[in-house]
Design a protein around this motif. Sequence first.
Motif, PDB file in Angstrom:
ATOM      1  N   PRO A 239      55.558  27.152  34.086  1.00  0.00           N
ATOM      2  CA  PRO A 239      55.789  25.653  34.418  1.00  0.00           C
ATOM      3  C   PRO A 239      55.322  25.292  35.908  1.00  0.00           C
ATOM      4  O   PRO A 239      55.056  23.935  36.396  1.00  0.00           O
ATOM      5  N   ALA A 240      55.211  26.353  36.908  1.00  0.00           N
ATOM      6  CA  ALA A 240      54.730  26.069  38.246  1.00  0.00           C
ATOM      7  C   ALA A 240      53.457  26.325  38.606  1.00  0.00           C
ATOM      8  O   ALA A 240      52.806  26.022  39.523  1.00  0.00           O
ATOM      9  N   LEU A 241      52.548  26.426  37.415  1.00  0.00           N
ATOM     10  CA  LEU A 241      51.020  27.034  37.544  1.00  0.00           C
ATOM     11  C   LEU A 241      50.216  25.780  37.332  1.00  0.00           C
ATOM     12  O   LEU A 241      50.576  25.193  36.157  1.00  0.00           O
ATOM     13  N   ASP A 242      49.012  25.881  37.621  1.00  0.00           N
ATOM     14  CA  ASP A 242      48.081  25.069  36.971  1.00  0.00           C
ATOM     15  C   ASP A 242      47.422  25.652  35.920  1.00  0.00           C
ATOM     16  O   ASP A 242      46.689  26.562  35.993  1.00  0.00           O
ATOM     17  N   VAL A 243      47.625  24.994  34.746  1.00  0.00           N
ATOM     18  CA  VAL A 243      47.182  25.633  33.295  1.00  0.00           C
ATOM     19  C   VAL A 243      46.019  24.879  32.984  1.00  0.00           C
ATOM     20  O   VAL A 243      46.020  23.637  32.800  1.00  0.00           O
ATOM     21  N   GLU A 244      44.995  25.279  32.392  1.00  0.00           N
ATOM     22  CA  GLU A 244      43.845  24.798  31.845  1.00  0.00           C
ATOM     23  C   GLU A 244      43.744  25.640  30.399  1.00  0.00           C
ATOM     24  O   GLU A 244      43.729  26.736  30.509  1.00  0.00           O
ATOM     25  N   VAL A 245      43.847  24.927  29.423  1.00  0.00           N
ATOM     26  CA  VAL A 245      43.580  25.382  28.051  1.00  0.00           C
ATOM     27  C   VAL A 245      42.213  24.755  27.500  1.00  0.00           C
ATOM     28  O   VAL A 245      42.112  23.506  27.275  1.00  0.00           O
ATOM     29  N   ARG A 246      41.428  25.621  26.831  1.00  0.00           N
ATOM     30  CA  ARG A 246      40.302  25.255  26.139  1.00  0.00           C
ATOM     31  C   ARG A 246      40.225  25.669  24.916  1.00  0.00           C
ATOM     32  O   ARG A 246      40.703  26.979  24.590  1.00  0.00           O
ATOM     33  N   GLY A 247      39.658  24.992  23.955  1.00  0.00           N
ATOM     34  CA  GLY A 247      39.590  25.523  22.658  1.00  0.00           C
ATOM     35  C   GLY A 247      38.958  24.390  21.644  1.00  0.00           C
ATOM     36  O   GLY A 247      39.149  23.264  21.815  1.00  0.00           O
ATOM     37  N   ARG A 273      53.242  36.203  35.387  1.00  0.00           N
ATOM     38  CA  ARG A 273      54.186  36.912  36.385  1.00  0.00           C
ATOM     39  C   ARG A 273      53.114  37.443  37.504  1.00  0.00           C
ATOM     40  O   ARG A 273      53.603  37.413  38.553  1.00  0.00           O
ATOM     41  N   PHE A 274      51.753  37.316  37.519  1.00  0.00           N
ATOM     42  CA  PHE A 274      51.028  37.612  38.418  1.00  0.00           C
ATOM     43  C   PHE A 274      50.094  36.567  38.909  1.00  0.00           C
ATOM     44  O   PHE A 274      49.552  36.947  40.111  1.00  0.00           O
ATOM     45  N   ALA A 275      49.994  35.673  38.442  1.00  0.00           N
ATOM     46  CA  ALA A 275      49.026  34.625  38.830  1.00  0.00           C
ATOM     47  C   ALA A 275      49.437  33.838  40.053  1.00  0.00           C
ATOM     48  O   ALA A 275      50.641  33.714  40.270  1.00  0.00           O
ATOM     49  N   ARG A 276      48.748  33.502  41.159  1.00  0.00           N
ATOM     50  CA  ARG A 276      49.158  32.668  42.162  1.00  0.00           C
ATOM     51  C   ARG A 276      49.128  31.288  41.795  1.00  0.00           C
ATOM     52  O   ARG A 276      50.321  30.910  42.529  1.00  0.00           O
ATOM     53  N   GLN A 277      48.098  30.848  41.463  1.00  0.00           N
ATOM     54  CA  GLN A 277      48.297  29.328  41.183  1.00  0.00           C
ATOM     55  C   GLN A 277      47.811  28.755  40.095  1.00  0.00           C
ATOM     56  O   GLN A 277      48.186  27.871  39.481  1.00  0.00           O
ATOM     57  N   LEU A 292      41.215  34.979  21.908  1.00  0.00           N
ATOM     58  CA  LEU A 292      42.242  34.492  22.785  1.00  0.00           C
ATOM     59  C   LEU A 292      42.065  35.180  24.137  1.00  0.00           C
ATOM     60  O   LEU A 292      42.476  36.331  24.360  1.00  0.00           O
ATOM     61  N   SER A 293      41.524  34.380  25.266  1.00  0.00           N
ATOM     62  CA  SER A 293      41.627  34.705  26.431  1.00  0.00           C
ATOM     63  C   SER A 293      42.393  34.252  27.558  1.00  0.00           C
ATOM     64  O   SER A 293      42.735  33.083  27.628  1.00  0.00           O
ATOM     65  N   VAL A 294      43.213  35.006  28.404  1.00  0.00           N
ATOM     66  CA  VAL A 294      44.079  34.470  29.296  1.00  0.00           C
ATOM     67  C   VAL A 294      43.834  35.212  30.536  1.00  0.00           C
ATOM     68  O   VAL A 294      43.802  36.349  30.752  1.00  0.00           O
ATOM     69  N   ALA A 295      43.327  34.115  31.772  1.00  0.00           N
ATOM     70  CA  ALA A 295      42.690  34.851  32.927  1.00  0.00           C
ATOM     71  C   ALA A 295      43.625  34.269  33.951  1.00  0.00           C
ATOM     72  O   ALA A 295      44.150  33.029  33.766  1.00  0.00           O
ATOM     73  N   ASP A 296      44.215  35.055  35.057  1.00  0.00           N
ATOM     74  CA  ASP A 296      44.755  34.376  36.207  1.00  0.00           C
ATOM     75  C   ASP A 296      44.192  34.811  37.443  1.00  0.00           C
ATOM     76  O   ASP A 296      43.215  35.689  37.295  1.00  0.00           O
ATOM     77  N   ASP A 297      44.800  34.188  38.407  1.00  0.00           N
ATOM     78  CA  ASP A 297      44.041  34.593  39.776  1.00  0.00           C
ATOM     79  C   ASP A 297      44.907  35.564  40.778  1.00  0.00           C
ATOM     80  O   ASP A 297      45.008  35.226  41.903  1.00  0.00           O
ATOM     81  N   GLY A 298      45.529  36.409  39.926  1.00  0.00           N
ATOM     82  CA  GLY A 298      46.585  37.415  40.753  1.00  0.00           C
ATOM     83  C   GLY A 298      45.770  38.562  41.298  1.00  0.00           C
ATOM     84  O   GLY A 298      44.544  38.444  41.508  1.00  0.00           O
ATOM     85  N   PRO A 299      46.362  39.694  41.310  1.00  0.00           N
ATOM     86  CA  PRO A 299      45.719  40.985  41.927  1.00  0.00           C
ATOM     87  C   PRO A 299      45.045  41.827  41.031  1.00  0.00           C
ATOM     88  O   PRO A 299      44.118  42.510  41.277  1.00  0.00           O
ATOM     89  N   GLY A 300      44.777  41.242  39.656  1.00  0.00           N
ATOM     90  CA  GLY A 300      44.006  41.977  38.733  1.00  0.00           C
ATOM     91  C   GLY A 300      44.701  43.172  37.896  1.00  0.00           C
ATOM     92  O   GLY A 300      45.957  43.725  38.389  1.00  0.00           O
TER      93      GLY A 300
END
Length: 363
Positions: A239-247, A273-277, A292-300
Amino acid sequence: MSLRRAFFLLTLCGLLAAAGLAALLWTGCNSVKSRYPLGGVSIGLDGEMTFLPSPSPEQLQLLTALDVISLLGWVLLPPAGLGLAGALFYRWKLKEPIALLLEGARRIQAHDLDFTIPAVSADELGQTCAAFEDMRLELLKTNRELWRQTEERKRLNAAFAHDLRNPITVLKGSVKLLRQNASDPQVLDRLERYTVRIEQYVEAMSSIQRLEQMPVRTAGVSWAVLRSELEETARLLAPALDVEVRGPDAGAVQIDHGIFLTVAENLIGNAARFARQKLEITLAPEEAALLLSVADDGPGFSPELLKSGPKPFGRTEESGGHFGMGLYGSGLLCRKHGGGLRLENRAEGGGIATASLKINGTP
């Protein structure tokens, strides 16, 4: 050419050849007989009777033999033609595929699947050989999957036993301390904490067994429904993250809806759990698979996780990287659905997990 047509043509050719040889033999015998006197009476137009010369005893024997030979040609050559047609039919159409099928059955009985049955023809036996080859490939695929599951179960049991050793050791030490000082609250807290930890391990093992036994039932689901479910899942888990869904918005796809939702929840929950924003979720068809691809901006993902894949009861979370039973279970479900799970690190930072599920067919 089909077996029925090949048999009919070979039989017809055999009979025609036999009839031709019998006629040729009959003609030859009559030609030889015409060189010898046959005896009898010749009556002219004026009624005059003329006695023809009679054959000698030796000539009569020869003429009789020629009649027998001519008759035997009509009696014996047609069955011989049919026999030759049958032999040619067996050699041309039956011998090779039957030998291949018998050899294939013998090797399968010996638990040897490392061979190939070629498609020798396009007829019924050729199709049987192709079906036998498909069966061999399915058996080989099943054996490899059983071997993989056996090895995975051995590794899982070893990891489970290894990770249980530490909390059990702590519990034993805590029991000893309780016997010495039953009023120590830290010992009681430690007992409770490690009891919960063992309970979590047991629950994790049970969940893996349930995933392995889960059947795959495909049904048509619209892309719009899948996309809306991804948006709802991301809203609840991040809920606190900026989420973009494409499909895609139009059309439908044939998948197991429950497996898709479980995989999506695991990937989104792990990335959250690991995404920053930001989270980027992409849903797309590719040939015969749903991606189905899920990408985050965390540490990898950690190098160990990228190299060997997700493992149950891992410890990579301690170094700040991705962890988990969720990724392990997602990979298991993807393989059950005829696909797989791929983990990568993005050049701009963060990790991306891509799940593929086979569509438009039975996994």
